[in-house]
Design a protein around this motif. Structure first.
Motif, PDB file in Angstrom:
ATOM      1  N   GLU A  11      -6.173   2.899  10.916  1.00 20.81           N
ATOM      2  CA  GLU A  11      -7.357   2.077  10.683  1.00 20.81           C
ATOM      3  C   GLU A  11      -7.109   1.009   9.629  1.00 20.81           C
ATOM      4  O   GLU A  11      -7.586  -0.122   9.751  1.00 20.81           O
ATOM      5  CB  GLU A  11      -8.546   2.955  10.274  1.00 20.81           C
ATOM      6  CG  GLU A  11      -9.068   3.848  11.388  1.00 20.81           C
ATOM      7  CD  GLU A  11      -9.534   3.059  12.609  1.00 20.81           C
ATOM      8  OE1 GLU A  11     -10.028   1.917  12.435  1.00 20.81           O
ATOM      9  OE2 GLU A  11      -9.388   3.574  13.730  1.00 20.81           O
ATOM     10  N   GLU A  12      -6.337   1.353   8.579  1.00 16.75           N
ATOM     11  CA  GLU A  12      -6.134   0.409   7.483  1.00 16.75           C
ATOM     12  C   GLU A  12      -5.031  -0.600   7.760  1.00 16.75           C
ATOM     13  O   GLU A  12      -5.030  -1.685   7.178  1.00 16.75           O
ATOM     14  CB  GLU A  12      -5.811   1.165   6.194  1.00 16.75           C
ATOM     15  CG  GLU A  12      -6.978   1.987   5.667  1.00 16.75           C
ATOM     16  CD  GLU A  12      -6.681   2.594   4.299  1.00 16.75           C
ATOM     17  OE1 GLU A  12      -5.611   2.295   3.728  1.00 16.75           O
ATOM     18  OE2 GLU A  12      -7.512   3.363   3.811  1.00 16.75           O
ATOM     19  N   ARG A  13      -4.067  -0.260   8.623  1.00 20.03           N
ATOM     20  CA  ARG A  13      -2.907  -1.120   8.763  1.00 20.03           C
ATOM     21  C   ARG A  13      -2.580  -1.552  10.194  1.00 20.03           C
ATOM     22  O   ARG A  13      -2.046  -2.632  10.397  1.00 20.03           O
ATOM     23  CB  ARG A  13      -1.670  -0.411   8.167  1.00 20.03           C
ATOM     24  CG  ARG A  13      -1.719  -0.332   6.650  1.00 20.03           C
ATOM     25  CD  ARG A  13      -1.565  -1.724   6.039  1.00 20.03           C
ATOM     26  NE  ARG A  13      -1.747  -1.731   4.593  1.00 20.03           N
ATOM     27  CZ  ARG A  13      -2.891  -1.989   3.972  1.00 20.03           C
ATOM     28  NH1 ARG A  13      -3.970  -2.239   4.687  1.00 20.03           N
ATOM     29  NH2 ARG A  13      -2.974  -2.005   2.659  1.00 20.03           N
ATOM     30  N   VAL A  14      -2.876  -0.724  11.179  1.00 20.07           N
ATOM     31  CA  VAL A  14      -2.420  -1.029  12.540  1.00 20.07           C
ATOM     32  C   VAL A  14      -3.527  -1.627  13.404  1.00 20.07           C
ATOM     33  O   VAL A  14      -3.248  -2.418  14.311  1.00 20.07           O
ATOM     34  CB  VAL A  14      -1.828   0.226  13.212  1.00 20.07           C
ATOM     35  CG1 VAL A  14      -1.284  -0.088  14.599  1.00 20.07           C
ATOM     36  CG2 VAL A  14      -0.712   0.811  12.342  1.00 20.07           C
TER      37      VAL A  14
ATOM     38  N   SER B 243       4.649 -13.899  15.342  1.00 20.82           N
ATOM     39  CA  SER B 243       4.642 -12.437  15.225  1.00 20.82           C
ATOM     40  C   SER B 243       3.894 -11.959  13.984  1.00 20.82           C
ATOM     41  O   SER B 243       3.771 -12.665  12.989  1.00 20.82           O
ATOM     42  CB  SER B 243       6.084 -11.897  15.180  1.00 20.82           C
ATOM     43  OG  SER B 243       6.768 -12.414  14.049  1.00 20.82           O
ATOM     44  N   MET B 244       3.402 -10.724  14.090  1.00 19.76           N
ATOM     45  CA  MET B 244       2.761 -10.023  12.976  1.00 19.76           C
ATOM     46  C   MET B 244       3.431  -8.656  12.901  1.00 19.76           C
ATOM     47  O   MET B 244       3.449  -7.921  13.886  1.00 19.76           O
ATOM     48  CB  MET B 244       1.261  -9.851  13.225  1.00 19.76           C
ATOM     49  CG  MET B 244       0.530 -11.141  13.551  1.00 19.76           C
ATOM     50  SD  MET B 244       0.244 -12.176  12.109  1.00 19.76           S
ATOM     51  CE  MET B 244      -1.098 -11.324  11.330  1.00 19.76           C
ATOM     52  N   THR B 245       4.017  -8.327  11.747  1.00 21.65           N
ATOM     53  CA  THR B 245       4.848  -7.125  11.666  1.00 21.65           C
ATOM     54  C   THR B 245       4.479  -6.261  10.470  1.00 21.65           C
ATOM     55  O   THR B 245       4.271  -6.773   9.365  1.00 21.65           O
ATOM     56  CB  THR B 245       6.337  -7.511  11.571  1.00 21.65           C
ATOM     57  OG1 THR B 245       6.680  -8.315  12.704  1.00 21.65           O
ATOM     58  CG2 THR B 245       7.217  -6.288  11.555  1.00 21.65           C
ATOM     59  N   LEU B 246       4.391  -4.949  10.708  1.00 21.19           N
ATOM     60  CA  LEU B 246       4.136  -3.964   9.657  1.00 21.19           C
ATOM     61  C   LEU B 246       5.382  -3.114   9.487  1.00 21.19           C
ATOM     62  O   LEU B 246       5.899  -2.546  10.450  1.00 21.19           O
ATOM     63  CB  LEU B 246       2.948  -3.070  10.044  1.00 21.19           C
ATOM     64  CG  LEU B 246       2.683  -1.862   9.124  1.00 21.19           C
ATOM     65  CD1 LEU B 246       2.219  -2.329   7.750  1.00 21.19           C
ATOM     66  CD2 LEU B 246       1.651  -0.937   9.754  1.00 21.19           C
ATOM     67  N   PHE B 247       5.883  -3.025   8.267  1.00 21.33           N
ATOM     68  CA  PHE B 247       7.087  -2.244   7.964  1.00 21.33           C
ATOM     69  C   PHE B 247       6.670  -1.026   7.155  1.00 21.33           C
ATOM     70  O   PHE B 247       6.111  -1.161   6.069  1.00 21.33           O
ATOM     71  CB  PHE B 247       8.056  -3.114   7.154  1.00 21.33           C
ATOM     72  CG  PHE B 247       9.430  -2.548   7.019  1.00 21.33           C
ATOM     73  CD1 PHE B 247      10.462  -2.986   7.840  1.00 21.33           C
ATOM     74  CD2 PHE B 247       9.717  -1.579   6.072  1.00 21.33           C
ATOM     75  CE1 PHE B 247      11.743  -2.476   7.718  1.00 21.33           C
ATOM     76  CE2 PHE B 247      10.994  -1.065   5.938  1.00 21.33           C
ATOM     77  CZ  PHE B 247      12.007  -1.516   6.765  1.00 21.33           C
TER      78      PHE B 247
ATOM     79  N   ARG C   4       0.853  -1.185   0.000  1.00 25.42           N
ATOM     80  CA  ARG C   4       0.000   0.000   0.000  1.00 25.42           C
ATOM     81  C   ARG C   4       0.887   1.232   0.000  1.00 25.42           C
ATOM     82  O   ARG C   4       1.879   1.277   0.726  1.00 25.42           O
ATOM     83  CB  ARG C   4      -0.897  -0.005   1.240  1.00 25.42           C
ATOM     84  CG  ARG C   4      -1.808   1.199   1.390  1.00 25.42           C
ATOM     85  CD  ARG C   4      -3.006   1.090   0.461  1.00 25.42           C
ATOM     86  NE  ARG C   4      -4.088   1.964   0.872  1.00 25.42           N
ATOM     87  CZ  ARG C   4      -4.174   3.261   0.571  1.00 25.42           C
ATOM     88  NH1 ARG C   4      -3.221   3.848  -0.127  1.00 25.42           N
ATOM     89  NH2 ARG C   4      -5.202   3.970   0.978  1.00 25.42           N
ATOM     90  N   VAL C   5       0.523   2.228  -0.824  1.00 19.07           N
ATOM     91  CA  VAL C   5       1.275   3.477  -0.883  1.00 19.07           C
ATOM     92  C   VAL C   5       0.394   4.613  -0.374  1.00 19.07           C
ATOM     93  O   VAL C   5      -0.748   4.765  -0.815  1.00 19.07           O
ATOM     94  CB  VAL C   5       1.741   3.785  -2.323  1.00 19.07           C
ATOM     95  CG1 VAL C   5       2.481   5.126  -2.362  1.00 19.07           C
ATOM     96  CG2 VAL C   5       2.639   2.671  -2.843  1.00 19.07           C
ATOM     97  N   TYR C   6       0.931   5.404   0.557  1.00 18.70           N
ATOM     98  CA  TYR C   6       0.219   6.561   1.079  1.00 18.70           C
ATOM     99  C   TYR C   6       0.914   7.835   0.623  1.00 18.70           C
ATOM    100  O   TYR C   6       2.143   7.930   0.675  1.00 18.70           O
ATOM    101  CB  TYR C   6       0.182   6.531   2.613  1.00 18.70           C
ATOM    102  CG  TYR C   6      -0.669   5.423   3.182  1.00 18.70           C
ATOM    103  CD1 TYR C   6      -2.034   5.589   3.375  1.00 18.70           C
ATOM    104  CD2 TYR C   6      -0.096   4.202   3.521  1.00 18.70           C
ATOM    105  CE1 TYR C   6      -2.814   4.566   3.888  1.00 18.70           C
ATOM    106  CE2 TYR C   6      -0.869   3.170   4.041  1.00 18.70           C
ATOM    107  CZ  TYR C   6      -2.226   3.360   4.221  1.00 18.70           C
ATOM    108  OH  TYR C   6      -2.994   2.349   4.725  1.00 18.70           O
ATOM    109  N   SER C   7       0.138   8.802   0.222  1.00 19.62           N
ATOM    110  CA  SER C   7       0.710  10.087  -0.179  1.00 19.62           C
ATOM    111  C   SER C   7       0.949  10.949   1.061  1.00 19.62           C
ATOM    112  O   SER C   7       0.547  10.597   2.175  1.00 19.62           O
ATOM    113  CB  SER C   7      -0.248  10.817  -1.133  1.00 19.62           C
ATOM    114  OG  SER C   7      -1.351  11.348  -0.405  1.00 19.62           O
ATOM    115  N   ALA C   8       1.576  12.098   0.846  1.00 23.07           N
ATOM    116  CA  ALA C   8       1.823  13.018   1.951  1.00 23.07           C
ATOM    117  C   ALA C   8       0.523  13.552   2.549  1.00 23.07           C
ATOM    118  O   ALA C   8       0.506  14.062   3.674  1.00 23.07           O
ATOM    119  CB  ALA C   8       2.689  14.178   1.473  1.00 23.07           C
ATOM    120  N   ALA C   9      -0.576  13.431   1.804  1.00 26.05           N
ATOM    121  CA  ALA C   9      -1.871  13.928   2.287  1.00 26.05           C
ATOM    122  C   ALA C   9      -2.580  12.922   3.188  1.00 26.05           C
ATOM    123  O   ALA C   9      -3.593  13.242   3.815  1.00 26.05           O
ATOM    124  CB  ALA C   9      -2.766  14.278   1.096  1.00 26.05           C
TER     125      ALA C   9
END
Length: 251
Positions: free
Chosen positions: A14-17, A228-232, A1-6
């Motif tokens: 909400e979407e990842r954590v 484990s479950m890890t988000l980078f 997933r790519v997030y912009s500066a906005a």
């Protein structure tokens, strides 16, 4: 997933954590890491996610079972950011336990969570205690990796938020003397982390994962392997002059 500066911190949470909080409650070791060069928003991102994650954990769990620690890895020394009178400023020792206890820090202050206000106050206090210095890239560059960990004694699980120090090369920071030593130590740990991630990403997973190559990878062993479950989160700059560092971050 790519997030912009906005993108907002709430959106990323909400979407990842949020799912990681659920995994933590179910007994998994959940981890969020922010990586990238200085000035790309790592600390802003991880601090916002950390506060939201802590609030979510407290909303859904009995506080009796919850505690937390906050440490930094500076010049390869582990330092308590929430020191008690006996640990203030003293390097802490890392112990590699067995499968039941895992890797843990001897003497790190583990604070019982009593209320949201108390927890947030101590989080902000710990953030102010982190080592900073001026470099050619940032007036207040953080010179350490930090790990904020929430423990649940009921499920024997933990949730860790990791703010990794800037990954840029020394020719950009123009560091000399003590700053140069800091940069070498930072990048040694980050290279070791990259080696661990590459080993875990192989199919099948490599028979040797070099966790013991650095204190950083030893600290993160329970977060990257096993239960484990890890988000980078890779933080990159939109500026053309930082293109080479952005590519290195994504690699």
């Amino acid at each position: 997933r790519v997030y912009s500066a906005a993108a907002t911190t709430d959106e990323v949470f909400e979407e990842r954590v949020a799912d990681l909080v659920t995994s933590f409650r179910a007994g998994y070791n959940a981890t969020v890491l922010a990586y990238g060069q200085t000035g790309t928003g790592k600390t802003f991102t991880i601090s916002g996610l950390m506060e939201r994650g802590l609030a979510a954990v407290m909303d859904g769990d009995d506080l009796e079972h919850l505690s937390f620690s906050y440490v930094e890895l500076y010049n390869d020394n582990i330092v308590d950011l929430l020191p008690s009178s006996g640990t203030s400023g003293k390097p802490l020792q890392l112990f590699d336990g067995n499968g039941a206890t895992g890797t843990h820090i001897i003497g790190a202050n583990r604070v019982k969570i009593r209320s949201r206000d108390q927890a947030m106050f101590l989080v902000q206090h710990g953030e102010r205690n982190r080592k900073t210095a001026t470099t050619a890239m940032n007036v207040d560059s953080l010179r350490s990796h930090s790990l904020f960990t929430v423990f649940n004694s009921r499920t024997m699980s933990k949730m860790t938020f990791v703010d990794l120090a800037g990954s840029e090369r020394n020719k950009k920071t123009k560091n000399v003397g003590p700053r140069f030593k800091e940069s070498v130590t930072i990048n040694t740990g980050l290279l070791a982390l990259g080696s661990v991630i590459r080993a875990l990403s192989q199919t099948p997973v490599s028979t040797h994962v070099p966790y013991r190559s650095s204190k950083l990878t030893r600290l993160l062993q329970d977060s990257l392997g096993g239960n484990s479950m890890t988000l980078f989160i890779a933080c990159v700059s939109p500026e053309v002059r930082n293109l080479d560092e952005s590519v290195r971050t994504l690699q």
